[in-house]
Design a protein around this motif. Structure first.
Motif: not given
Length: 494
Positions: A439-445
């Motif tokens: 799981a990641c920040d979608p802006a910084r995959p």
């Protein structure tokens, strides 16, 4: 609000315990809950007792006397509490299932169990209306003798779809045993208890009802939302609560909300899943080592281990020492292993001595009356238990064992990864290969190459994920556990 510490005389059933509490202090709050249409509502002990008595009377007048169980699929709130208590009052066993469960989920719950779907449900007429305001002078039966099974609850379902698990013994007897356990994790009778977890999960259910029959005031928000939680915490500051590590992480992300929770809190117990080290240390800093507790157990209730934050700080990673439980670590041949050696965690307790045959058949049975639920771990020289993995989470890569938990811990050290779950997937050459969902920040995959390079610096080559799914958040069950089984499928991958 002060804690009720007056001596208590034992009652023969949950119903009689409710009557005793109502007679002793009828105006004392018992349950405060919120629903989207009516806002917050508080039931006093007398009001709760009246509603339960009325619901039990309707149940008795409409249900087949030969039907021993009642289905309850209601969301957290006073209706769910009244329904469970009314089932006990009428001498029946509540079968608690998730509200809004799909047909597949509900079928899976009853598959491979001796429990048939009850023909009586508190979601149907005329029982659902009976959970509301009773007549001015409610009439109803005296509390009945309690059933031989206290309840049926779904298992956690982290590695597969949940199954119903029965609790053997009368409801009051089983809850009294849980009160002893709760006393070891900072709880005391008569506190204001915050109930956030769903009541169809074992830890919130036993904490809530164990506290309620000891005089607790239960405060139950209908959803885990900052504004709703803040309203509850400001108006009814809790002195004790049970949370999952995931809930602790979400609360820690809102310092103001976390401070509100801790304002009058005497103790917090976490359970249901492994707690990441950074989350654990953060809450120890907030509360102090003597007010943060961890409990390790299972829905099958074969035994428990507990520890406080101070014990954890001296032995990071431990889930505690056995409480009213014997724990052994066994090798693959069932032989007892010495301290420091990893093997299967098995337990023996008062509960295992009276396990119903149907429940025992679903557990891993060992010599001497010990049972396991598939966890791996070791004991240190002082008897503290450490969990390392699960039997079904060990990935065999080219004949070598890989711990899913070890890989997950390595992945969480990447600054761009917020959470991770690791499973095995079939591989034509190796048999199995390591797969990760992160799981990641979608802006910084993160990319597969980044993940492999990061893990390559921390793990042996055969433990490094071969495939990676990048998601915004991991799928979790209604009880807050990551649904690991969903990531073992072959319909996605990078």
């Amino acid at each position: 609000m002060t804690t009720d510490t007056r001596p208590r005389t034992p009652a023969s059933s949950v119903g009689r315990r409710l009557l005793e509490l109502a007679e002793r202090d009828p105006s004392r709050p018992a349950v405060t809950s919120r629903d989207g249409s009516h806002g917050w509502q508080t039931l006093t002990r007398a009001q709760l007792c009246a509603r339960v008595r009325h619901a039990a009377a309707v149940l008795r007048s409409t249900a087949d006397p030969a039907e021993p169980c009642v289905l309850i699929d209601l969301p957290n709130g006073h209706e769910c509490v009244v329904a469970v208590l009314a089932a006990w009052w009428d001498g029946r066993t509540p079968v608690i299932v998730p509200p809004g469960a799909t047909d597949e989920e509900r079928a899976a719950l009853f598959r491979d169990t001796a429990q048939a779907v009850p023909g009586v449900s508190f979601s149907d007429e005329p029982l659902r209306p009976a959970l509301g305001e009773p007549p001015a002078r409610p009439q109803g039966p005296e509390p009945d003798v309690e059933a031989a099974q206290a309840w049926h609850l779904p298992s956690g379902g982290s590695t597969g779809l949940p199954r119903l698990v029965p609790a053997a013994g009368s409801a009051l007897a089983v809850l009294s045993g849980h009160q002893l356990l709760l006393s070891a994790v900072g709880w005391s009778p008569g506190v204001t208890q915050l109930v956030i977890g769903p009541l169809f999960h074992a830890a919130p259910f036993t904490s809530a009802f164990g506290g309620l029959v000891a005089g607790d005031h239960l405060v139950m928000p209908d959803r885990f939302a900052p504004a709703v939680l803040a309203e509850a915490l400001e108006n009814w500051p809790p002195q004790w609560c049970q949370l999952t590590p995931h809930q602790m992480s979400l609360l820690a992300a809102d310092p103001g909300l976390a401070d509100l929770l801790c304002r009058d809190l005497r103790a917090l117990m976490h359970t249901a899943a492994p707690c990441p080290e950074d989350v654990k240390r953060d809450w120890i800093t907030r509360l102090g080592g003597d007010r943060l507790y961890e409990m390790y157990g299972s829905t099958q209730m074969i035994g428990v281990a507990v520890c406080d934050g101070s014990q954890w700080l001296t032995r990071p990673g431990t889930v505690g020492r056995p409480f009213m439980t014997q724990v052994r670590i066994l090798d693959e041949e069932g032989r007892r292993l010495p301290p420091g050696r990893q093997g299967e965690v098995v337990m023996r307790s008062a509960v295992t001595r009276r396990l119903p045959a149907a429940l025992a058949a679903g557990l891993r049975q060992h010599r001497g009356g010990f049972y396991g639920v598939g966890d791996l771990g070791y004991l240190d020289a002082d008897g503290y238990l450490f969990l390392t993995d699960r039997l079904d989470d060990v990935i065999i890569v080219g004949g070598a064992n890989v711990s899913a938990r070890e890989v997950e811990n390595a992945l969480r050290k990447h600054p761009g990864i917020q959470d991770a779950v690791v499973t095995g997937r079939p591989h034509g050459v190796l048999g199995e290969a390591v797969h990760a969902a992160v799981a990641c920040d979608p802006a910084r995959p993160v990319t597969l190459q980044e993940v492999r390079e990061h893990c390559g610096g921390l793990l042996a080559a055969h433990k490094v994920p071969v495939t990676v799914d990048v998601v915004e958040e991991l799928a979790r069950s209604r009880s807050g556990k990551v649904e690991r089984f969903r990531y073992a499928r072959l319909d996605s991958g990078t």
